[in-house]
Design a protein around this motif. Structure first.
Motif, PDB file in Angstrom:
ATOM      1  N   THR A  48     -11.257  11.320  12.926  1.00  0.00           N
ATOM      2  CA  THR A  48     -11.718   9.594  13.757  1.00  0.00           C
ATOM      3  C   THR A  48     -10.487   9.753  14.358  1.00  0.00           C
ATOM      4  OG1 THR A  48     -10.146   9.154  11.394  1.00  0.00           O
ATOM      5  CG2 THR A  48     -12.815   8.796  11.523  1.00  0.00           C
ATOM      6  N   ILE A  53      -9.851   5.747  17.213  1.00  0.00           N
ATOM      7  CA  ILE A  53      -8.131   5.499  17.466  1.00  0.00           C
ATOM      8  C   ILE A  53      -8.074   4.776  18.398  1.00  0.00           C
ATOM      9  CG2 ILE A  53      -7.311   4.029  14.941  1.00  0.00           C
ATOM     10  CD1 ILE A  53      -9.288   5.273  13.470  1.00  0.00           C
ATOM     11  N   HIS A  88       2.367  -0.819   6.169  1.00  0.00           N
ATOM     12  CA  HIS A  88       3.347  -1.555   5.842  1.00  0.00           C
ATOM     13  C   HIS A  88       4.894  -2.136   6.507  1.00  0.00           C
ATOM     14  CE1 HIS A  88       0.666  -3.354   3.661  1.00  0.00           C
ATOM     15  NE2 HIS A  88       0.318  -1.712   3.715  1.00  0.00           N
ATOM     16  N   LYS A 143      -3.138   6.706   8.183  1.00  0.00           N
ATOM     17  CA  LYS A 143      -3.807   8.276   8.254  1.00  0.00           C
ATOM     18  C   LYS A 143      -5.344   8.122   8.296  1.00  0.00           C
ATOM     19  CE  LYS A 143      -1.852   8.825   3.734  1.00  0.00           C
ATOM     20  NZ  LYS A 143      -1.656   8.082   2.630  1.00  0.00           N
ATOM     21  N   ASP A 144      -6.053   7.189   8.878  1.00  0.00           N
ATOM     22  CA  ASP A 144      -7.504   7.662  10.178  1.00  0.00           C
ATOM     23  C   ASP A 144      -6.499   8.006  11.311  1.00  0.00           C
ATOM     24  OD1 ASP A 144      -9.093   6.054   7.538  1.00  0.00           O
ATOM     25  OD2 ASP A 144      -8.358   4.375   8.345  1.00  0.00           O
ATOM     26  N   LYS A 166       0.004   0.177  15.368  1.00  0.00           N
ATOM     27  CA  LYS A 166       1.634  -0.210  14.913  1.00  0.00           C
ATOM     28  C   LYS A 166       1.736  -1.839  15.329  1.00  0.00           C
ATOM     29  CE  LYS A 166       4.084   3.629  14.862  1.00  0.00           C
ATOM     30  NZ  LYS A 166       5.316   4.644  15.456  1.00  0.00           N
ATOM     31  N   GLY A 203       0.981  -1.045  -0.050  1.00  0.00           N
ATOM     32  CA  GLY A 203       0.119  -0.142   0.147  1.00  0.00           C
ATOM     33  C   GLY A 203       0.841   1.528   0.418  1.00  0.00           C
ATOM     34  N   SER A 230      -8.693  -7.310  14.220  1.00  0.00           N
ATOM     35  CA  SER A 230      -7.198  -6.878  14.278  1.00  0.00           C
ATOM     36  C   SER A 230      -6.445  -6.467  13.147  1.00  0.00           C
ATOM     37  CB  SER A 230      -8.210  -5.507  15.822  1.00  0.00           C
ATOM     38  OG  SER A 230      -8.264  -5.515  16.031  1.00  0.00           O
ATOM     39  N   VAL A 231      -6.177  -7.553  12.908  1.00  0.00           N
ATOM     40  CA  VAL A 231      -5.037  -8.517  12.175  1.00  0.00           C
ATOM     41  C   VAL A 231      -5.203  -7.716  11.303  1.00  0.00           C
ATOM     42  CG1 VAL A 231      -3.366  -9.688  11.495  1.00  0.00           C
ATOM     43  CG2 VAL A 231      -3.610 -10.169  13.522  1.00  0.00           C
ATOM     44  N   GLN A 232      -6.742  -7.937  10.541  1.00  0.00           N
ATOM     45  CA  GLN A 232      -7.383  -7.437   9.627  1.00  0.00           C
ATOM     46  C   GLN A 232      -7.755  -5.895   9.972  1.00  0.00           C
ATOM     47  OE1 GLN A 232     -10.063 -10.218   7.966  1.00  0.00           O
ATOM     48  NE2 GLN A 232      -9.382  -9.822   6.017  1.00  0.00           N
ATOM     49  N   THR A 233      -8.309  -6.196  11.420  1.00  0.00           N
ATOM     50  CA  THR A 233      -9.389  -4.935  10.853  1.00  0.00           C
ATOM     51  C   THR A 233      -8.356  -3.294  11.068  1.00  0.00           C
ATOM     52  OG1 THR A 233     -10.317  -5.487  12.499  1.00  0.00           O
ATOM     53  CG2 THR A 233     -11.236  -5.544  10.284  1.00  0.00           C
ATOM     54  N   ALA A 234      -7.656  -3.384  11.663  1.00  0.00           N
ATOM     55  CA  ALA A 234      -7.199  -2.554  12.068  1.00  0.00           C
ATOM     56  C   ALA A 234      -6.894  -1.112  11.380  1.00  0.00           C
ATOM     57  CB  ALA A 234      -5.447  -2.605  13.052  1.00  0.00           C
ATOM     58  N   PRO A 235      -7.298   0.396  11.669  1.00  0.00           N
ATOM     59  CA  PRO A 235      -7.112   1.056  10.692  1.00  0.00           C
ATOM     60  C   PRO A 235      -6.055   1.360  10.301  1.00  0.00           C
ATOM     61  CG  PRO A 235      -8.880   1.284  12.369  1.00  0.00           C
ATOM     62  CD  PRO A 235      -8.317   0.294  12.813  1.00  0.00           C
ATOM     63  N   SER A 236      -5.444   2.288   9.091  1.00  0.00           N
ATOM     64  CA  SER A 236      -5.114   2.496   8.569  1.00  0.00           C
ATOM     65  C   SER A 236      -3.828   3.939  10.187  1.00  0.00           C
ATOM     66  CB  SER A 236      -4.737   3.459   7.510  1.00  0.00           C
ATOM     67  OG  SER A 236      -5.505   4.151   7.356  1.00  0.00           O
ATOM     68  N   ASN A 281      -6.260  11.465  10.920  1.00  0.00           N
ATOM     69  CA  ASN A 281      -7.621  12.761  10.585  1.00  0.00           C
ATOM     70  C   ASN A 281      -8.056  12.400  11.783  1.00  0.00           C
ATOM     71  OD1 ASN A 281     -10.034  12.994  10.320  1.00  0.00           O
ATOM     72  ND2 ASN A 281     -10.413  11.580   8.211  1.00  0.00           N
TER      73      ASN A 281
END
Lengths: 457, 457, 457, 457
Positions: free
Chosen positions: B378, B382, B219, B371-372, B399, B213, B363-369, B375
């Protein structure tokens, strides 16, 4: 509703965020457009022009055949999840009837409203949870579990966050339920309700996997096998009284999670049975394309996959053969066998994938894209060198590799893996339920008889 | 060479394609830029201003400590792969010396050239293969395996394709070797050589995983753990005589694959030992952040991971403890233990990952970025709702989830999984080598003695 | 001592029971005679006529080669266990030195006495334990753990039972140690000592497996691979002061179990490495006798066995490569790798056996006896029909089946299985030790660096 | 027949051998007496005084409930095996009807004779086999597979040996069938028949496990869970025409093995389902007796056992739910699910046992005998020190250990393990059948659709 009406219904001011930015129109944003398309086709499929039409799909099955048929019906995610929501509401309505009859009544009315207005309603269960070793009322931050922060004559105000919420940006409403059993002093945490996603104070942060790549041809499974997830924030959201299903009955808090768990696990099991056969089929096709269908080491791996797929199917069949009728006539699959199946499927999915990768080889990852095939400078070479045994052309093999990739390691594949593992709770949840649903008394009696410590029964 | 000189060296007219388009400048294209940066830093790290400097890193280790140190040295992929290329050339040079002394001489000279010119050279081994049940000479398409199609006084012309080639778009040259043993009538297929990637007729189709990404903060492992792959086309490429290492000595064709296999597997094993400890560490950290470090079901899973990590390390230690000295002084790790380790690591990687996901949750999959988190609409929510036990703030946990995601299910994680499984051949290759390196004669003697069918030796 | 002197030394009034009867002379009783013979041969092997001779075998190894050699020395059980006793005493003597110096002195003196008098000394560790969820001092029966019931000027009187004691009926003495850590108020349970097996009040109930069958030819491994177990009762046994190694130092109670655990596990690991190779050899021999050495499904199973055997050996090699020197010069193998190896070997033994049975087939259980081969009415038919591929005669195959049976499912085989699983504690014990010996701090640091939460160290 | 009549019927001159000696009277010999007793009780249980009585137990079930009931009926081995013989004959009679109608007729008549005369008939299938890589007609010794060596007007003379024959010394007759498919030139090997065990030339060498110990109290499961095996020699045995079921129809040779395989596997699966629950019950009981029912590491192991037991049961339920009706009305369980269940049960039995041993500990092997409990010198101590948590007395725990031992590692337990693994063919046989019964065509179609290579069906 038609698909077009569904699209229009999403322009309701909802607050959706993705990678730090607010999304104004989910129907056109690249991350959501394909999912909206798929859901819209689902609407068109079920549409009836009759003015009195209601969505019968959301009704509970009353025969084993209807239950099996529903399991096979292969609806889009948004519709399928809404069905689970309805089944959960009906199952939980029975369980809380004696403690909060007005809640049961509101839940049944809400299912009828879902059918009448043709709504799509997602479930919100997992809380933020903070320190997992502490109960809600002992958390450093009292908002770590969804709670009522204010009571008004016409409703309540709630605060908290719900995680891992499928497809919230393109649904109409969410059903919010407690994530677990509550203690007597946790009445404010014993709250269940439904609310539109555009309710003031509700924010949806779309998260998770990379969006599938730009060329849909490279991702043949993505359309029907991928659902984005959200992190849903309830920043003091008002819930009107007629949408409150539970409020303060702490001893009923777990009824929702249990009801939801049953239906999520049976849905998960059905999905895994279908996927297991898919992985077997892909393994056999690529083996044949490679000319290796008589190679023993590969047949051994495919046989392992067949055994797994058939074991999973056996648990589903056993669960259906022993289903129970709830008081309102709804059929509920047997929980022991459903949990065992869900557990095995989740635990062994990775081995199935490993076998498939081991059989198919590196091109699962390194097969060129369809656009590389289109490009006249590279296409002819790719076609030539991707061909397999005599008669198997390069494009055919390329598409098999794309399908294997998309079923296992693309964002779609990874989504499936995580959903298989964690849907309905992780492996430990299934283990605990299995243990408690097992006839341990019977097993002990048998052992006592064998040891000469009890008379045969 | 400095990093800057390296960058400049890539502007040599090479033909690189990605998703249907030709890439003019790999140093600035988003798919390659990060990998070029990393490789450039590798150059700067090894740079010496001395005019007579040569890259000593590409020399073989001559003590166990040096071998172990090299294993731990954590170089960028481009440099590490080039080291494997050099080791392979030196090992194979010994093996073919008696059959083609001019080949051995050319190989050793080429290693010196690599050192002097500070070249990065990737390996090309896997052919297109066509029908896997047929040998090269019986294929429907004779080009399914790389072959000589024309012989000239000054060299040969080759045709074919090589698959799964790491980092070819940003390297200088490729070493091309036969993928397996050849039969007496397969002289045209018994060809090994080195060639610059900008040689006329050579085309590189970059393929494979999604690019990581856009935000590198999401990443954290990608930079040092991801290498893109290529599909490399040899459309009648000329190879001059001094770069030909084998040509027609069919009985030597397998020597290259065997030499390469040993070094790839030991590199792979070292990598998996490091990763196994990383996964254990991530599992323990997220468990502590969740406040669950005393929960038995989780400790059981971490203990499984610890056992696996320690078993892998034991095979590496045993392989080093029993390494052998080649005739030229190069130390080669023991092949039995290296193969056993590579096999176990590849076979069990998925279970390690499953444990980690099961421990860490959705949350391994759904942890926000990140940039979220940036912002302001949000981010505070978070941070609040991603926090864990008292004192564990939301950004820290976020992280950790990003690192777990990147280690396992992001394109970087998936790359690792596939490399672990298929690098040096799939599981079956490791099984076969293990079987043949095992002291079966000794085991049979022990069994005969036990059965009273032989005298104790 | 010669073997003959050893035999004579057993006639000392010891109280040995078997299946409800007291055994007057263990040297002639069928259950014990073979074990006595084997032990006697062990004495003859080590005998020196020198008047000042002492048993050097019981000294600790001081080089890795000596440690490895000791591991391979293949002594009879009685001698091997006595070696473990001596090593345990020396290791524990260091650990308790600061707390009870007179105990350390007595232990070292006792090892010298063992060497001088050529004694064989078994270990007693496992207590009766009663309710396993309660500590010794909270048991319904205070005697559930060995304890001091009376103190006299010249020694103490102890009461309790020790279970699973190998070869006590044919040994000279037993070393008795606490089975686990003790709490501050459990001083009476913190008792360690050595005592002759004929001490008044000491009773040995020999228990367990069936005795191996009457014809030793049918049980080729029994002689060297079977040790009977005992249930040893201490009915108020007096222990003189100079044989008391610990008495009341509760904080040292676990030192004995830890020291013993290390040596038992390394002995167990060595034994399993040897057995693993034996099982592989038997699998390969019977496969060849059946003419199936090229059958893929069987080679796959043998390869699995080879991988397991080599993995086990890798852990042993890693444990030896990282051994530590104790203050007195004794070399102790690395505990992490030894525990991992012991765990894997114990956990996978059953799968190895399943593979071997699956390969060899039903004759493992149903191969006729050697006496059936002797009988002229049946022998020729057995010879004829037990033959395998051309040149493999029936007696040869029969003996292979007897060896496989004896290695796996005869009382000898079952003894091995249980010893592998439970020696040094069950699987959970090894898991706990592995977890605590692992470098978790290092793994966490690596994970923090990967997540960008710590600087590279 | 009454039990007494059955006993008398065994005095018919049969030639039975054990450990080199001929047994004159099996009803009184210690190795056989208990098995005869058990079979006699089976006769008494089914006895009817009616002169026209016939054994209806040997009829095929025609409803799913009857099939399930039969599966649960828990008959003695001799009767249960005879039932399988009858079912095999009826199933095979259908399959060979078109090729050898007189054979089908003879088989059905024979089943009626079995019912009328109340005979117990064992199956003989496994041949000596010699070189397993060669077919019968290519063996070094032509007798390695049962064959016709002479043809007479009134019947045939056969020669060969059959291995692993259950309970032949105490049965009336044996059914002999080809062990596998035969080739066109193997007519003499395509022979199936029934014959009394006292036929001239027939010799039974009883073989295998140790006889269970002398005191039945120590072996509570032995009576109902142990069947001795025989090596049966056919030294030119005459078979009259009316007992010949197949003779020369090579294309039908495999029909018998397939029919037998189905019924043996379903019987085996039923047995394993029952045993799995037994092992779970024993694990839970000993855990409670030890006071450890809340210990997480043990609950994890019991949960593993529960999952296994429930998975096995799911395959049985699925096999019954999908049973098929044969032309004569006999219900046959589904072969795919039955084979999957048999495979899983056989493959995982050892892990179940390992868990049970790990939970129960060393006393499985070292629990004293009931006679040691009787002995006043040792009994009170054993009772005292074998007691568990408060209220669990020593004799109770002792009996639990005896039951666990007998279920797993005594000759009875080992018999079960081998029967589970090898009954109906080893693991590979189940794998092959599973692979061929799986709907691969459907799986491939699903995969083609997913890859966009076929239209949805």
């Amino acid at each position: 509703m038609t698909g077009q009406q569904y699209r229009a219904s999403l322009a309701d001011g909802r607050k959706v965020y993705f990678r730090g930015e607010r999304i104004d129109d989910v129907t056109t944003h690249p991350t959501f457009a394909r999912q909206v398309d798929l859901a819209a086709r689902g609407y068109d499929r079920l549409y009836s022009a009759d003015d009195n039409a209601r969505n019968d799909f959301l009704s509970p099955p009353k025969t084993v055949d209807a239950l099996r048929q529903r399991a096979d019906s292969n609806f889009d995610f948004l519709t399928a999840i809404s069905w689970t929501t309805a089944m959960t509401l009906l199952t939980a309505a029975d369980r809380i009837e004696s403690r909060r009859p007005q809640g049961s009544k509101a839940m049944r009315a809400y299912v009828q409203e879902m059918q009448r207005r043709d709504l799509r309603v997602m479930q919100c269960i997992t809380d933020a949870k903070g320190d997992r070793s502490l109960p809600p009322s002992k958390q450093p931050d009292p908002d770590s579990y969804m709670r009522v922060v204010e009571r008004r004559p016409d409703g309540v105000v709630v605060r908290g966050a719900k995680l891992h919420i499928a497809l919230a940006p393109i649904a109409h409403e969410v059903l919010v339920v407690p994530t677990k059993a509550m203690k007597p002093d946790e009445g404010d945490y014993s709250i269940a309700f439904a609310i539109p996603v555009n309710a003031p104070g509700l924010k949806i942060v779309n998260v998770g996997s990379e969006a599938p790549g730009a060329d849909p041809r490279d991702h043949p499974l993505a359309a029907e096998n991928f659902a984005s997830h959200s992190f849903v924030i309830f920043d003091d959201v008002f819930v009107p009284n007629d949408r409150i299903f539970l409020d303060g009955e702490t001893d009923c808090a777990a009824s929702f999670a249990h009801a939801l768990g049953l239906w999520i696990r049976i849905e998960g099991l059905v999905g895994m049975v279908v996927q297991a056969d898919l992985l077997v089929g892909l393994a056999q096709l690529i083996t044949e394309a490679n000319g290796l269908e008589k190679t023993s080491a590969i047949k051994e791996k495919i046989t392992d996959m067949v055994i797994h797929a058939s074991t999973l199917r056996a648990t589903l069949e056993a669960s259906l053969a022993h289903c129970r009728t709830l008081p309102d006539g709804t059929l509920a699959p047997d929980e022991l066998f459903a949990n065992v199946g869900k557990y095995i499927g989740a635990a062994e999915w990775n081995v199935m994938v490993r076998h498939l990768h081991d059989i198919a080889g590196g091109s699962v990852q390194t097969a060129p894209s369809m656009k590389d095939l289109d490009n006249p400078e590279t296409g002819p070479f790719i076609r030539k060198y991707m061909s397999g045994k005599d008669g198997v052309d390069g494009e055919y093999r390329l598409k098999l590799f794309h399908a294997i990739r998309d079923a296992t390691i693309s964002p779609t594949g990874v989504y499936r893996m995580m959903a298989n593992l964690l849907g309905g709770g992780g492996l430990n949840t299934q283990r605990i339920v299995t243990y408690y649903k097992y006839d341990m008394k019977g097993a002990k009696q048998r052992a006592l008889e064998a040891a000469g410590l009890a008379k045969p029964g």
